[in-house]
Design an enzyme around this catalytic site. Structure first.
Site, short mmCIF file in Angstrom:
data_model
loop_
_atom_site.label_atom_id
_atom_site.label_comp_id
_atom_site.label_asym_id
_atom_site.label_seq_id
_atom_site.Cartn_x
_atom_site.Cartn_y
_atom_site.Cartn_z
N SER A 161 0.86 -1.18 0.00
CA SER A 161 0.00 0.00 0.00
C SER A 161 0.90 1.23 0.00
O SER A 161 1.72 1.41 0.90
CB SER A 161 -0.88 0.01 1.25
N LYS B 295 -1.05 -0.84 -4.35
CA LYS B 295 -2.27 -0.11 -4.00
C LYS B 295 -1.89 1.34 -3.78
O LYS B 295 -0.92 1.63 -3.07
CB LYS B 295 -2.90 -0.69 -2.74
N LYS C 141 -3.07 5.09 -2.41
CA LYS C 141 -4.01 5.91 -1.67
C LYS C 141 -4.41 7.08 -2.58
O LYS C 141 -3.53 7.68 -3.22
CB LYS C 141 -3.37 6.45 -0.39
N ASP D 100 -7.31 3.06 -3.05
CA ASP D 100 -8.06 3.09 -1.79
C ASP D 100 -8.31 4.55 -1.41
O ASP D 100 -7.37 5.33 -1.29
CB ASP D 100 -7.24 2.40 -0.69
N GLU E 277 -11.33 0.83 -3.63
CA GLU E 277 -11.62 0.47 -2.24
C GLU E 277 -12.24 1.64 -1.48
O GLU E 277 -11.71 2.76 -1.51
CB GLU E 277 -10.31 0.04 -1.56
N ASP F 134 -14.08 -1.82 2.84
CA ASP F 134 -13.12 -2.02 3.93
C ASP F 134 -13.80 -1.53 5.22
O ASP F 134 -14.49 -2.29 5.90
CB ASP F 134 -11.83 -1.24 3.60
N LYS G 9 -10.03 -7.43 7.51
CA LYS G 9 -9.03 -7.14 8.54
C LYS G 9 -9.61 -7.64 9.87
O LYS G 9 -10.60 -7.07 10.36
CB LYS G 9 -8.77 -5.64 8.68
N GLY H 95 -4.54 -4.51 5.76
CA GLY H 95 -3.50 -4.30 6.78
C GLY H 95 -3.75 -3.03 7.55
O GLY H 95 -4.39 -2.10 7.07
C1 SMG Z 1 -3.42 3.68 9.39
S1 SMG Z 1 -4.85 2.85 8.86
C2 SMG Z 1 -4.49 2.29 7.30
C3 SMG Z 1 -5.70 1.67 6.68
C4 SMG Z 1 -5.41 1.25 5.26
N1 SMG Z 1 -4.41 0.20 5.24
C5 SMG Z 1 -3.55 0.10 4.23
O1 SMG Z 1 -3.53 0.86 3.30
C6 SMG Z 1 -2.55 -1.02 4.33
C7 SMG Z 1 -1.45 -0.61 5.25
C8 SMG Z 1 -0.53 -1.79 5.52
O2 SMG Z 1 0.38 -2.01 4.70
O3 SMG Z 1 -0.77 -2.48 6.53
C9 SMG Z 1 -6.67 0.81 4.54
O4 SMG Z 1 -7.65 1.57 4.59
O5 SMG Z 1 -6.69 -0.24 3.88
MG MG Z 2 -8.68 0.47 3.04
#
Ligand code: SMG
Ligand code: MG
Length: 369
Positions: free
Chosen positions: A135, A161, A163, A188, A213, A238, A262, A290
């Site tokens: 990510s 992925k 953001k 995402d 996402e 998610d 998750k 994650g």
């Molecule tokens: C700090 S919360 C991050 C939440 C985000 N998580 C990720 O992007 C994966 C991060 C990882 O590599 O664990 C999601 O919305 O999926």
């Molecule tokens: Mg997410």
């Protein structure tokens, strides 16, 4: 069996680089690490919350308070035949799922060690390796993004992925797609868009993404069902899916094509497995998300990701993606086929580095039965 002692720790574990999403930027792990002891055995778990309640309604302090004031006393009262008895012990507490999950994970680890069974075996895993991706947070400009993505591909990751948020969505995605036409690529939004952005979001369809996402509100299923017909790209939820009931609503309302699972968001493995099974029943693929976990939560995630319906690469990168040094002696390293190897040791398989954990612990609390 009764749990004899529970210990909680607030940690500060810096990330190698800050992680930025559409709604927040985090510079390190502010997780709560859970230790449970019984019959001479120790189980470890992690509530992978951030310092702010920006992903869901929890943060380090809400977990700390709810665990101490309610969940730990309930856990110490419970006579456990197995880890499946933990959620009923917590049933009166509404929400606070990351707080519940950290404790439940630790009890799963404990029972696995007690019974000599790996978490993979206890959960019904079928894979020895799980495909993973990375990510990539929001970057300062597109040149930096291309360099960051290129570095991860060099490391061997095969799925990226991105953001996204308004103003950082179409062009960055276009730049990555144009640079790597065949890359497994997804985005995402972390709930930053609204149904009124449907036409704008549909512009992402030109990039042949694996999925989009959580574009809309974190607690929405209804509007995602209304958005989905506007998109060609598969829609993944998610934040919205926090329980088996939410998963059923999303499936029956055709609000998504894919679910990001998750176990921390859902309150533990028992309900996460239920959602995995429901999606499988409905012919809906899932993949493992994650929460930037340390090696303790990461090991738990890899075990769950070994179940058969996890059919897209997960957000479970090697520990070094976030941590120069982790609180475990056995961090995951990426296999040449962009997978992580599922631990076979009893419990979750994490070998906790207690000396380093002490160094990064900022506050500790314990309660005995
Ligand atoms: C700090 S919360 C991050 C939440 C985000 N998580 C990720 O992007 C994966 C991060 C990882 O590599 O664990 C999601 O919305 O999926
Ligand atoms: Mg997410």
């Amino acid at each position: 069996m009764k749990i004899e002692r529970v210990e909680l720790r607030k940690i500060r574990l810096p990330y190698v680089t800050p992680f930025e999403t559409s709604g927040w930027r985090e510079d390190g792990s502010y997780a709560v690490i859970v230790r449970v002891d019984a019959a001479g055995i120790t189980g470890w778990g992690e509530s992978p919350v951030g310092s702010s309640p920006f992903y869901n309604e929890e943060n380090t302090n809400t977990v700390w308070t709810i665990q101490q004031d309610f969940l730990v006393p309930m856990l110490l009262q419970a006579d456990l035949q197995g880890p499946e008895d933990v959620p009923p012990a917590f049933a009166r507490v509404r929400g606070n799922r990351m707080a519940k999950a950290g404790l439940e994970f630790a009890v799963w680890d404990l029972f696995g060690k007690l019974q000599g069974r790996s978490l993979k075996e206890m959960l019904g895993g079928t894979r020895d390796r799980v495909p993973v991706g990375v990510s990539v947070g929001i970057q300062k400009d597109i040149d930096t993004l291309i360099r960051v993505v290129g570095n991860y591909l060099e490391e061997g990751y095969r799925r990226i992925k991105l953001k996204i948020r308004p103003g950082w969505d179409i062009e960055p995605t276009r730049a990555v797609r144009n640079t790597w036409p065949d890359l497994m690529l997804q985005v995402d939004a972390n709930s930053i868009y609204h149904l009124s952005d449907a036409e704008h979001l549909a512009r992402l369809d030109e990039f042949n993404l694996l999925l989009i996402e959580q574009p809309l509100e974190h607690d929405d299923i209804f509007d995602h069902a209304k958005l989905k017909p506007h998109l060609k790209t598969p829609l993944c939820l998610d934040e919205s899916i926090v329980s088996p009931a939410h998963a059923r609503w999303a499936i029956e309302m055709q609000a998504c094509d894919i679910i990001n699972i998750k176990p921390s968001r859902i309150g533990g493995f028992v309900d996460a497995k239920r959602i995995h099974d429901m999606a499988q029943e409905a012919g809906m693929p899932v993949w493992h998300g994650g929460m930037l976990e340390t090696g303790i939560g990461r090991a738990a995630n890899v075990a769950l990701a070994s179940l058969p319906n996890f059919s897209l690469p997960g957000d479970i990168s090697a520990n070094a993606r976030y941590f120069a040094r982790d609180i475990v002696h056995n961090p995951f390293t990426l296999n040449e086929d962009s997978t992580l190897t599922v631990p076979t040791a009893p419990g979750c398989g994490a070998e906790v580095d207690e000396a380093y954990l002490d160094e990064v612990t900022v506050e500790r609390w314990e309660m005995r039965a």
